[in-house]
Design a protein around this motif. Sequence first.
Motif, PDB file in Angstrom:
ATOM      1  N   SER A  50     -14.927  -1.296   3.237  1.00 49.24           N
ATOM      2  CA  SER A  50     -14.723  -0.708   4.559  1.00 49.24           C
ATOM      3  C   SER A  50     -13.451   0.140   4.538  1.00 49.24           C
ATOM      4  N   LYS A  51     -13.228   0.922   5.599  1.00 45.34           N
ATOM      5  CA  LYS A  51     -11.999   1.722   5.688  1.00 45.34           C
ATOM      6  C   LYS A  51     -10.763   0.832   5.622  1.00 45.34           C
ATOM      7  N   GLU A  52     -10.840  -0.334   6.258  1.00 46.54           N
ATOM      8  CA  GLU A  52      -9.707  -1.265   6.246  1.00 46.54           C
ATOM      9  C   GLU A  52      -9.454  -1.807   4.838  1.00 46.54           C
ATOM     10  N   GLU A  53     -10.528  -2.092   4.109  1.00 47.19           N
ATOM     11  CA  GLU A  53     -10.379  -2.586   2.735  1.00 47.19           C
ATOM     12  C   GLU A  53      -9.817  -1.507   1.819  1.00 47.19           C
ATOM     13  N   VAL A  54     -10.229  -0.259   2.024  1.00 45.05           N
ATOM     14  CA  VAL A  54      -9.685   0.851   1.236  1.00 45.05           C
ATOM     15  C   VAL A  54      -8.184   0.966   1.478  1.00 45.05           C
ATOM     16  N   SER A  55      -7.774   0.935   2.744  1.00 42.68           N
ATOM     17  CA  SER A  55      -6.350   1.026   3.082  1.00 42.68           C
ATOM     18  C   SER A  55      -5.563  -0.136   2.462  1.00 42.68           C
ATOM     19  N   GLU A  56      -6.127  -1.330   2.559  1.00 44.49           N
ATOM     20  CA  GLU A  56      -5.453  -2.499   1.993  1.00 44.49           C
ATOM     21  C   GLU A  56      -5.334  -2.372   0.471  1.00 44.49           C
ATOM     22  N   MET A  57      -6.385  -1.885  -0.176  1.00 49.70           N
ATOM     23  CA  MET A  57      -6.333  -1.743  -1.631  1.00 49.70           C
ATOM     24  C   MET A  57      -5.347  -0.667  -2.076  1.00 49.70           C
ATOM     25  N   VAL A  58      -5.230   0.422  -1.332  1.00 45.83           N
ATOM     26  CA  VAL A  58      -4.241   1.446  -1.676  1.00 45.83           C
ATOM     27  C   VAL A  58      -2.841   0.854  -1.550  1.00 45.83           C
ATOM     28  N   SER A  59      -2.599   0.106  -0.477  1.00 44.62           N
ATOM     29  CA  SER A  59      -1.296  -0.546  -0.301  1.00 44.62           C
ATOM     30  C   SER A  59      -1.035  -1.550  -1.423  1.00 44.62           C
ATOM     31  N   LEU A  60      -2.059  -2.342  -1.766  1.00 43.98           N
ATOM     32  CA  LEU A  60      -1.919  -3.294  -2.867  1.00 43.98           C
ATOM     33  C   LEU A  60      -1.671  -2.578  -4.189  1.00 43.98           C
ATOM     34  N   GLY A  61      -2.358  -1.449  -4.399  1.00 42.54           N
ATOM     35  CA  GLY A  61      -2.163  -0.667  -5.618  1.00 42.54           C
ATOM     36  C   GLY A  61      -0.723  -0.212  -5.762  1.00 42.54           C
ATOM     37  N   ILE A  62      -0.142   0.275  -4.671  1.00 42.17           N
ATOM     38  CA  ILE A  62       1.257   0.714  -4.698  1.00 42.17           C
ATOM     39  C   ILE A  62       2.178  -0.481  -4.945  1.00 42.17           C
ATOM     40  N   GLU A  63       1.915  -1.573  -4.253  1.00 43.89           N
ATOM     41  CA  GLU A  63       2.736  -2.782  -4.415  1.00 43.89           C
ATOM     42  C   GLU A  63       2.701  -3.285  -5.865  1.00 43.89           C
ATOM     43  N   HIS A  64       1.506  -3.370  -6.427  1.00 45.17           N
ATOM     44  CA  HIS A  64       1.389  -3.842  -7.809  1.00 45.17           C
ATOM     45  C   HIS A  64       1.970  -2.833  -8.788  1.00 45.17           C
ATOM     46  N   ALA A  65       1.766  -1.546  -8.556  1.00 47.46           N
ATOM     47  CA  ALA A  65       2.321  -0.518  -9.437  1.00 47.46           C
ATOM     48  C   ALA A  65       3.839  -0.618  -9.481  1.00 47.46           C
ATOM     49  N   ARG A  66       4.466  -0.787  -8.333  1.00 47.21           N
ATOM     50  CA  ARG A  66       5.932  -0.916  -8.270  1.00 47.21           C
ATOM     51  C   ARG A  66       6.392  -2.157  -9.034  1.00 47.21           C
ATOM     52  N   SER A  67       5.703  -3.263  -8.833  1.00 45.16           N
ATOM     53  CA  SER A  67       6.075  -4.511  -9.487  1.00 45.16           C
ATOM     54  C   SER A  67       5.910  -4.428 -11.007  1.00 45.16           C
ATOM     55  N   ILE A  68       4.778  -3.908 -11.436  1.00 43.45           N
ATOM     56  CA  ILE A  68       4.513  -3.791 -12.870  1.00 43.45           C
ATOM     57  C   ILE A  68       5.485  -2.806 -13.516  1.00 43.45           C
ATOM     58  N   ALA A  69       5.735  -1.676 -12.855  1.00 41.11           N
ATOM     59  CA  ALA A  69       6.665  -0.680 -13.398  1.00 41.11           C
ATOM     60  C   ALA A  69       8.068  -1.253 -13.523  1.00 41.11           C
ATOM     61  N   GLU A  70       8.492  -2.017 -12.535  1.00 39.73           N
ATOM     62  CA  GLU A  70       9.821  -2.649 -12.590  1.00 39.73           C
ATOM     63  C   GLU A  70       9.913  -3.593 -13.781  1.00 39.73           C
ATOM     64  N   SER A  71       8.881  -4.408 -13.989  1.00 43.02           N
ATOM     65  CA  SER A  71       8.947  -5.401 -15.060  1.00 43.02           C
ATOM     66  C   SER A  71       8.774  -4.795 -16.451  1.00 43.02           C
ATOM     67  N   ILE A  72       7.984  -3.743 -16.589  1.00 52.69           N
ATOM     68  CA  ILE A  72       7.733  -3.179 -17.924  1.00 52.69           C
ATOM     69  C   ILE A  72       8.667  -2.023 -18.267  1.00 52.69           C
ATOM     70  N   VAL A  73       8.856  -1.103 -17.318  1.00 50.18           N
ATOM     71  CA  VAL A  73       9.644   0.099 -17.575  1.00 50.18           C
ATOM     72  C   VAL A  73      11.091  -0.046 -17.076  1.00 50.18           C
ATOM     73  N   GLY A  74      11.297  -0.948 -16.112  1.00 53.25           N
ATOM     74  CA  GLY A  74      12.634  -1.114 -15.547  1.00 53.25           C
ATOM     75  C   GLY A  74      12.906  -0.207 -14.367  1.00 53.25           C
TER      76      GLY A  74
END
Length: 135
Positions: A50-74
């Motif tokens: 749904s539109k709400e699930e798409v929005s939530e997944m984009v937000s989750l994608g950004i959240e996880h990308a930031r977390s993973i980038a911090e831990s791997i790349v610094g």
Amino acid sequence: MKQQVFGNSSEDKANITLASGNNCRLIRVRRDLIPNYHLLVFPKSQGEPSKEEVSEMVSLGIEHARSIAESIVGDPEAYTLLYSGYSARREKGWHIHIVLLGNRWRKAWLYLVLAGKNILQATGFRKDDAPRISQ
């Protein structure tokens, strides 16, 4: 959001329960051409999100990308997030690409690999499930 993390030698995965009760999965993809590559996937078995699930997944994608980038790349901002709409994606199913970058050369390399992949798809040398739109 409920998350369960598990992994094996070929890929690391995290199951994520969305607010709707549907699930998505964060998968680490191990590829030689694109290192530090992850997918956030909405399973085809659940239909289209749904539109709400798409929005939530984009937000989750950004959240996880930031977390993973911090831990791997610094650096929590050293990532690229890619989403292709139905008509532009190769595979059926909704997903977000997360690619960690460390510098401009890695970003340039990512775009070079993507250009090559898309040229192969456009010329029919690589599978492409996207619908054909006549102009």
